[in-house]
Design a protein around this motif. Sequence first.
Motif, PDB file in Angstrom:
ATOM      1  N   ALA A   1       0.781  -1.163  -0.082  1.00 15.18           N
ATOM      2  CA  ALA A   1       0.053  -0.004  -0.040  1.00 15.18           C
ATOM      3  C   ALA A   1       0.944   1.360   0.010  1.00 15.18           C
ATOM      4  CB  ALA A   1      -1.047  -0.075   1.026  1.00 15.18           C
ATOM      5  N   TRP A   2       1.831   1.125   0.818  1.00 10.81           N
ATOM      6  CA  TRP A   2       3.018   2.368   0.851  1.00 10.81           C
ATOM      7  C   TRP A   2       3.609   2.547  -0.485  1.00 10.81           C
ATOM      8  CZ3 TRP A   2       8.225   2.750   0.281  1.00 10.81           C
ATOM      9  CH2 TRP A   2       8.707   4.106   0.782  1.00 10.81           C
ATOM     10  N   GLY A   3       3.910   1.547  -1.103  1.00  8.61           N
ATOM     11  CA  GLY A   3       4.748   1.644  -2.361  1.00  8.61           C
ATOM     12  C   GLY A   3       3.510   1.895  -3.591  1.00  8.61           C
ATOM     13  N   ALA A   4       2.488   1.629  -3.382  1.00  9.40           N
ATOM     14  CA  ALA A   4       1.341   1.966  -4.483  1.00  9.40           C
ATOM     15  C   ALA A   4       1.167   3.565  -4.384  1.00  9.40           C
ATOM     16  CB  ALA A   4       0.000   1.277  -4.139  1.00  9.40           C
ATOM     17  N   ARG A   5       1.077   4.017  -2.943  1.00 10.84           N
ATOM     18  CA  ARG A   5       0.932   5.386  -2.822  1.00 10.84           C
ATOM     19  C   ARG A   5       2.102   6.091  -3.384  1.00 10.84           C
ATOM     20  NH1 ARG A   5      -1.945   7.912   2.395  1.00 10.84           N
ATOM     21  NH2 ARG A   5      -2.512   9.834   1.509  1.00 10.84           N
ATOM     22  N   ARG A   6       3.291   5.639  -2.946  1.00 12.23           N
ATOM     23  CA  ARG A   6       4.445   6.575  -3.417  1.00 12.23           C
ATOM     24  C   ARG A   6       4.506   6.350  -4.727  1.00 12.23           C
ATOM     25  NH1 ARG A   6       7.895   9.769  -1.134  1.00 12.23           N
ATOM     26  NH2 ARG A   6       9.796   8.610  -1.930  1.00 12.23           N
ATOM     27  N   LEU A   7       3.907   5.644  -5.646  1.00  9.41           N
ATOM     28  CA  LEU A   7       4.034   5.517  -7.113  1.00  9.41           C
ATOM     29  C   LEU A   7       2.861   6.160  -7.882  1.00  9.41           C
ATOM     30  CD1 LEU A   7       5.273   1.887  -7.803  1.00  9.41           C
ATOM     31  CD2 LEU A   7       6.680   4.062  -7.886  1.00  9.41           C
ATOM     32  N   GLY A   8       2.137   6.694  -6.941  1.00  8.43           N
ATOM     33  CA  GLY A   8       0.800   7.311  -7.466  1.00  8.43           C
ATOM     34  C   GLY A   8      -0.271   6.495  -8.157  1.00  8.43           C
ATOM     35  N   MET A   9      -0.390   5.140  -7.548  1.00 10.27           N
ATOM     36  CA  MET A   9      -1.125   4.273  -7.946  1.00 10.27           C
ATOM     37  C   MET A   9      -2.496   4.222  -7.498  1.00 10.27           C
ATOM     38  SD  MET A   9       1.302   1.087  -8.535  1.00 10.27           S
ATOM     39  CE  MET A   9       0.735   0.229  -9.668  1.00 10.27           C
ATOM     40  N   LEU A  10      -2.770   4.959  -6.358  1.00  5.64           N
ATOM     41  CA  LEU A  10      -3.991   5.090  -5.506  1.00  5.64           C
ATOM     42  C   LEU A  10      -4.817   6.281  -6.216  1.00  5.64           C
ATOM     43  CD1 LEU A  10      -2.822   4.025  -2.051  1.00  5.64           C
ATOM     44  CD2 LEU A  10      -3.845   2.552  -3.669  1.00  5.64           C
ATOM     45  N   GLN A  11      -6.057   6.038  -5.872  1.00  5.28           N
ATOM     46  CA  GLN A  11      -7.087   7.056  -6.447  1.00  5.28           C
ATOM     47  C   GLN A  11      -6.816   8.422  -5.699  1.00  5.28           C
ATOM     48  OE1 GLN A  11     -11.149   6.223  -5.705  1.00  5.28           O
ATOM     49  NE2 GLN A  11     -11.695   7.364  -7.305  1.00  5.28           N
ATOM     50  N   ALA A  12      -6.949   9.601  -6.139  1.00  4.76           N
ATOM     51  CA  ALA A  12      -6.584  10.832  -5.737  1.00  4.76           C
ATOM     52  C   ALA A  12      -7.562  11.027  -4.431  1.00  4.76           C
ATOM     53  CB  ALA A  12      -6.824  11.955  -6.647  1.00  4.76           C
ATOM     54  N   GLY A  13      -6.941  11.902  -3.432  1.00  3.15           N
ATOM     55  CA  GLY A  13      -7.733  11.868  -2.136  1.00  3.15           C
ATOM     56  C   GLY A  13      -9.159  12.735  -2.570  1.00  3.15           C
ATOM     57  N   PRO A  14      -9.809  13.083  -1.568  1.00  2.00           N
ATOM     58  CA  PRO A  14     -11.031  13.663  -1.762  1.00  2.00           C
ATOM     59  C   PRO A  14     -10.938  15.173  -1.927  1.00  2.00           C
ATOM     60  CG  PRO A  14     -10.646  13.365   0.705  1.00  2.00           C
ATOM     61  CD  PRO A  14      -9.743  12.533  -0.150  1.00  2.00           C
ATOM     62  N   ASN A  15      -9.821  15.564  -1.654  1.00  2.00           N
ATOM     63  CA  ASN A  15      -9.632  17.180  -2.039  1.00  2.00           C
ATOM     64  C   ASN A  15      -9.406  17.457  -3.315  1.00  2.00           C
ATOM     65  OD1 ASN A  15     -10.566  17.736   0.534  1.00  2.00           O
ATOM     66  ND2 ASN A  15      -8.432  17.668   1.395  1.00  2.00           N
ATOM     67  N   ALA A  16      -8.801  16.530  -4.183  1.00  2.00           N
ATOM     68  CA  ALA A  16      -8.519  16.822  -5.600  1.00  2.00           C
ATOM     69  C   ALA A  16      -9.523  17.003  -6.378  1.00  2.00           C
ATOM     70  CB  ALA A  16      -7.674  15.380  -6.001  1.00  2.00           C
ATOM     71  N   PRO A  17      -9.359  17.717  -7.424  1.00  2.00           N
ATOM     72  CA  PRO A  17     -10.414  18.263  -8.367  1.00  2.00           C
ATOM     73  C   PRO A  17     -10.961  17.031  -9.073  1.00  2.00           C
ATOM     74  CG  PRO A  17      -8.329  19.366  -9.125  1.00  2.00           C
ATOM     75  CD  PRO A  17      -8.080  18.727  -7.687  1.00  2.00           C
ATOM     76  N   LYS A  18     -12.086  16.765  -9.424  1.00  2.00           N
ATOM     77  CA  LYS A  18     -12.655  15.825 -10.302  1.00  2.00           C
ATOM     78  C   LYS A  18     -12.870  16.426 -11.770  1.00  2.00           C
ATOM     79  CE  LYS A  18     -13.801  12.975  -6.769  1.00  2.00           C
ATOM     80  NZ  LYS A  18     -12.901  13.155  -5.888  1.00  2.00           N
ATOM     81  N   ARG A  19     -12.424  15.777 -12.574  1.00  2.00           N
ATOM     82  CA  ARG A  19     -12.136  16.311 -14.155  1.00  2.00           C
ATOM     83  C   ARG A  19     -13.226  15.223 -14.786  1.00  2.00           C
ATOM     84  NH1 ARG A  19      -6.968  15.083 -16.642  1.00  2.00           N
ATOM     85  NH2 ARG A  19      -8.281  16.077 -18.425  1.00  2.00           N
ATOM     86  N   LEU A  20     -13.862  14.351 -14.391  1.00  2.00           N
ATOM     87  CA  LEU A  20     -14.772  13.525 -15.209  1.00  2.00           C
ATOM     88  C   LEU A  20     -15.952  13.351 -14.438  1.00  2.00           C
ATOM     89  CD1 LEU A  20     -14.583  11.639 -17.497  1.00  2.00           C
ATOM     90  CD2 LEU A  20     -13.938   9.789 -16.296  1.00  2.00           C
ATOM     91  N   LYS A  21     -17.359  13.357 -15.048  1.00  2.00           N
ATOM     92  CA  LYS A  21     -18.479  13.071 -14.443  1.00  2.00           C
ATOM     93  C   LYS A  21     -19.354  12.579 -15.500  1.00  2.00           C
ATOM     94  CE  LYS A  21     -22.501  15.713 -12.451  1.00  2.00           C
ATOM     95  NZ  LYS A  21     -22.638  16.944 -12.111  1.00  2.00           N
ATOM     96  N   VAL A  22     -20.161  11.661 -15.063  1.00  2.00           N
ATOM     97  CA  VAL A  22     -21.303  10.884 -15.664  1.00  2.00           C
ATOM     98  C   VAL A  22     -22.609  12.047 -15.585  1.00  2.00           C
ATOM     99  CG1 VAL A  22     -22.746   9.100 -16.290  1.00  2.00           C
ATOM    100  CG2 VAL A  22     -20.359   8.889 -15.820  1.00  2.00           C
ATOM    101  N   SER A  23     -22.860  12.786 -16.746  1.00  2.00           N
ATOM    102  CA  SER A  23     -24.000  13.671 -16.392  1.00  2.00           C
ATOM    103  C   SER A  23     -25.199  13.076 -16.603  1.00  2.00           C
ATOM    104  CB  SER A  23     -23.825  14.735 -17.435  1.00  2.00           C
ATOM    105  OG  SER A  23     -22.604  15.417 -17.355  1.00  2.00           O
ATOM    106  N   GLU A  24     -25.497  12.008 -17.501  1.00  2.00           N
ATOM    107  CA  GLU A  24     -26.851  11.374 -17.684  1.00  2.00           C
ATOM    108  C   GLU A  24     -26.464  10.031 -18.293  1.00  2.00           C
ATOM    109  OE1 GLU A  24     -30.964  12.648 -19.628  1.00  2.00           O
ATOM    110  OE2 GLU A  24     -29.781  14.276 -19.316  1.00  2.00           O
ATOM    111  N   SER A  25     -27.396   8.731 -18.094  1.00  2.00           N
ATOM    112  CA  SER A  25     -27.398   7.737 -18.730  1.00  2.00           C
ATOM    113  C   SER A  25     -28.341   7.008 -18.913  1.00  2.00           C
ATOM    114  CB  SER A  25     -26.490   7.072 -17.581  1.00  2.00           C
ATOM    115  OG  SER A  25     -26.375   5.648 -18.061  1.00  2.00           O
ATOM    116  N   ILE A  26     -28.637   6.553 -20.126  1.00  2.00           N
ATOM    117  CA  ILE A  26     -30.035   5.989 -20.348  1.00  2.00           C
ATOM    118  C   ILE A  26     -29.625   4.475 -21.006  1.00  2.00           C
ATOM    119  CG2 ILE A  26     -30.231   7.025 -22.486  1.00  2.00           C
ATOM    120  CD1 ILE A  26     -33.192   7.076 -21.996  1.00  2.00           C
ATOM    121  N   MET A  27     -30.545   3.414 -20.613  1.00  2.00           N
ATOM    122  CA  MET A  27     -30.414   2.291 -21.267  1.00  2.00           C
ATOM    123  C   MET A  27     -31.310   2.163 -22.607  1.00  2.00           C
ATOM    124  SD  MET A  27     -28.695   0.218 -19.419  1.00  2.00           S
ATOM    125  CE  MET A  27     -29.196  -1.450 -20.006  1.00  2.00           C
TER     126      MET A  27
END
Length: 96
Positions: A24-50
């Motif tokens: 877990a420490w190595g993954a965090r150091r290499l940036g493999m874990l998801q960004a923290g809650p304060n990081a700006p989110k660039r991707l959003k699903v606005s709408e979805s329909i089947m």
Amino acid sequence: MDWVDWARSLFALLATLALILAVAWGARRLGMLQAGPNAPKRLKVSESIMIDPRRRLMIVRCDGREHLLLLGPAGDVVVSEFAAAAEPVQQAESAS
């Protein structure tokens, strides 16, 4: 079980926990874990329909653009791309 078996079991447990923490420490150091809650989110699903049980239409917002995607088992297709409309401001609920 005598004390040697208990000591061996405890050592195995501690070694396993240490290995999990090291990965877990190595993954965090290499940036493999998801960004923290304060990081700006660039991707959003606005709408979805089947459309049917196997295909779905989605509007995905990314960096001020919206993309209309058709997702299905034969592959995913970008149907269109357009400038994103301004998001509506959500009003906070007043406490009563």
